[in-house]
Write a protein that holds these residues in place. Structure first.
Motif, PDB file in Angstrom:
ATOM      1  N   LEU A 144       0.811  -1.231   0.000  1.00 50.44           N
ATOM      2  CA  LEU A 144       0.000   0.000   0.000  1.00 50.44           C
ATOM      3  C   LEU A 144       0.837   1.271   0.000  1.00 50.44           C
ATOM      4  N   THR A 146       3.543   4.217  -1.029  1.00 54.47           N
ATOM      5  CA  THR A 146       3.817   4.933  -2.268  1.00 54.47           C
ATOM      6  C   THR A 146       5.296   4.739  -2.594  1.00 54.47           C
ATOM      7  N   SER A 154       4.998   6.983   2.736  1.00 49.55           N
ATOM      8  CA  SER A 154       3.671   6.790   3.335  1.00 49.55           C
ATOM      9  C   SER A 154       3.794   6.812   4.846  1.00 49.55           C
ATOM     10  N   ASN A 196       0.382  10.679   2.284  1.00 46.87           N
ATOM     11  CA  ASN A 196      -0.378   9.430   2.162  1.00 46.87           C
ATOM     12  C   ASN A 196      -0.279   8.652   3.460  1.00 46.87           C
ATOM     13  N   ILE A 198      -1.173   5.111   5.797  1.00 52.13           N
ATOM     14  CA  ILE A 198      -1.600   3.710   5.881  1.00 52.13           C
ATOM     15  C   ILE A 198      -2.025   3.515   7.331  1.00 52.13           C
ATOM     16  N   SER A 220      -6.303   9.759   0.262  1.00 53.06           N
ATOM     17  CA  SER A 220      -4.899   9.568   0.656  1.00 53.06           C
ATOM     18  C   SER A 220      -4.756   8.628   1.859  1.00 53.06           C
ATOM     19  N   LYS A 222      -5.173   4.791   3.242  1.00 53.63           N
ATOM     20  CA  LYS A 222      -5.417   3.373   2.941  1.00 53.63           C
ATOM     21  C   LYS A 222      -5.422   2.623   4.263  1.00 53.63           C
ATOM     22  N   THR A 223      -6.186   1.541   4.306  1.00 55.13           N
ATOM     23  CA  THR A 223      -6.283   0.832   5.591  1.00 55.13           C
ATOM     24  C   THR A 223      -5.920  -0.636   5.453  1.00 55.13           C
ATOM     25  N   ASN A 244     -11.119  -3.459   2.376  1.00 55.18           N
ATOM     26  CA  ASN A 244     -10.256  -3.638   1.194  1.00 55.18           C
ATOM     27  C   ASN A 244      -9.158  -4.654   1.410  1.00 55.18           C
ATOM     28  N   ASP A 268      -8.443  -5.474  -4.208  1.00 58.69           N
ATOM     29  CA  ASP A 268      -7.834  -4.852  -5.381  1.00 58.69           C
ATOM     30  C   ASP A 268      -6.758  -5.743  -6.009  1.00 58.69           C
ATOM     31  N   VAL A 271      -3.044  -4.511  -5.661  1.00 56.61           N
ATOM     32  CA  VAL A 271      -2.515  -4.704  -4.300  1.00 56.61           C
ATOM     33  C   VAL A 271      -2.179  -6.191  -4.104  1.00 56.61           C
TER      34      VAL A 271
END
Ligand SMILES: Cc1ncc(COP(=O)(O)O)c(C=O)c1O
Length: 443
Positions: A144, A146, A154, A196, A198, A220, A222-223, A244, A268, A271
């Motif tokens: 996840l 960047t 991140s 970003n 996480i 921005s 993500k979990t 997700n 996804d 991912v």
């Protein structure tokens, strides 16, 4: 037309080791040390002697680790249905026939397990196996993050109190792509929110057992949802989780922490691909012996619609919580977390939470280091500061063996009764600063 032949000696060997008596306070293993041609008993903590029959009264009640040995009695009872035999030629190849590293049967069994328990959506999702949730957590952070932005890595965050490995692992791997930044609340006032994120969400949470939701929202953020404890042993299951990226582990589900097996359910595809690359380059998948064993264990777990294993797990945890809560209700010096009650779709009942850990707080102003207070009666827990919390908190494990829990309860009982005795004594004794271990005389 066949007759049992080459498995005879393996099964005889396994049953012989199982028959060695360790007085109910230990176990002999095939790969344990050998004395006089026989594997020796490996005793539970605080027991010794050749047959583990000697109680060691001065020993420490170790309530630190989250080793879920409370499920061992279930597996002893289900020895016949959970045993596998692994011949020398079992799946020697690096890959399965379809070139993958994953048993399709095990993948299907995991989906079936989630459908039976009703705790996670798996339809149309990718599943990937890892060497425990520990490996998957890092693979997920990698996937996840960047990449190729060394100037804006991140920002990895979790809500306090959080599972210490998140910080330790992220810092240890020391990547240019991500940095551990601590508590999620740093982003509560918008000023801290650039970049970003996480967010690691643990639900139920380790250490306090609360059901949690992600704090950060938006493009921005993500979990990673760590659902290590999202099983009926520990919590009512209020709803199917459909996040997700969800991580589960065999350790807290069946108690087999030593098998090192976990899985991630991913929405996804990109991912999923990035996590697969991580797995391929780090361990090239999970041992085939482990996958075979997990398949067998999960078949037992879903037997009778999951009623047997999950009822055993829940009843054991509920009994432990009842006993601990009774002891703690007599204390003014310590408090433990409140247990929420809600509808559980698995048991179709309203029930209370039965978390894996007690999150103990030393409430007296002077008891700033709660673990030190516990040391006075030979208990050691996990220091609150490791979870990003104050040192007046300690995590006490409730998932170890019956021997471990019984000793912890007894010692907590001693501590609480000292407190109650002291309340009486304090009225008389005013000149001594300290008595009974490290208890302060405040009267
Ligand atoms: C919240 C949480 N996630 C992950 C893990 C690691 O699990 P595993 O044994 O699968 O590596 C643990 C273990 O204690 C945990 O408490």
């Amino acid at each position: 037309q066949w007759e049992q032949s080459w498995t005879k000696s393996a099964t005889a060997e396994a049953e012989f080791v199982a028959s060695i008596s360790c007085s109910g306070h230990g176990r002999a293993f095939l790969d344990g040390s050998i004395l006089d041609g026989k594997p020796v008993c490996e005793c539970n903590a605080c027991y010794g002697g050749p047959h583990c029959s000697v109680f060691l009264p001065e020993c420490i009640a170790d309530a630190d680790s989250g080793d879920p040995m409370f499920l061992e009695p279930f597996w002893l009872k289900h020895a016949a249905s959970s045993t596998i035999v692994v011949p020398g030629w079992h799946r020697m190849s690096y890959e399965f026939n379809d070139d993958s590293l994953i048993s399709k049967e095990l993948d299907a069994q995991i989906r079936k397990l989630h459908a039976v328990i009703g705790n996670a959506v798996t339809d149309g999702r990718f599943i990937i196996f890892g060497v425990g949730a520990t490996q998957l957590l890092h693979a997920a952070v990698h996937a996840l993050s960047t990449t190729n932005h060394p100037s804006s890595p991140s920002r990895v965050v979790a809500s306090t109190p959080y599972y210490p490995i998140y910080k330790e692992q992220t810092e240890f791997f020391n990547s240019e792509d991500y940095k551990f930044e601590g508590d999620t609340s740093l982003c509560n006032n918008n000023s801290g929110c650039k970049g970003n994120f996480i967010e690691l969400v643990t639900s139920p949470n380790n250490p306090d057992g609360q059901l949690k939701k992600a704090v950060l929202q938006g493009p921005s953020a993500k979990t990673i949802h760590d659902f290590a404890y999202y099983w009926p042993h520990y919590t009512p299951i209020p709803a199917l989780a459909d996040e997700n990226l969800m991580i589960f582990t065999l350790s807290k589900l069946t108690g087999h922490g030593g098998s090192r097996f976990g899985w991630a359910i991913i929405k996804d595809e990109a991912v999923h691909q990035r996590m697969l690359t991580y797995m391929n380059l780090s361990t090239y998948g999970v041992a085939r012996e482990t996958q075979l064993r997990v398949l067998k264990l999960l078949k037992v777990a879903v037997e009778n619609e999951g009623k047997e294993m999950f009822n055993f797990g829940y009843q054991t945890m509920r009994n432990r919580w009842r006993k601990l809560s009774k002891t703690m209700s007599l204390s003014k010096r310590f408090s433990i977390q409140e247990l929420e009650t809600q509808f559980c779709s698995f048991s179709e009942k309203v029930r209370g939470a039965t978390p894996a850990y007690a999150w103990l707080k030393c409430v007296r102003e002077e008891d700033k280091d709660c673990n030190a207070v516990l040391h006075s009666v030979n208990i050691t827990g996990r220091h609150g500061s490791l979870f990003g919390a104050e040192s007046r908190f300690v995590r006490l494990t409730l998932v170890k063996s019956d021997d471990d829990f019984d000793l912890l309860l007894k010692r907590m009982g001693t501590l609480v009764s000292q407190e109650n005795n002291n309340d009486g004594i304090n009225k008389i004794v005013t000149h001594r600063d300290e008595f009974i271990g490290t208890n302060k005389c405040t009267g």
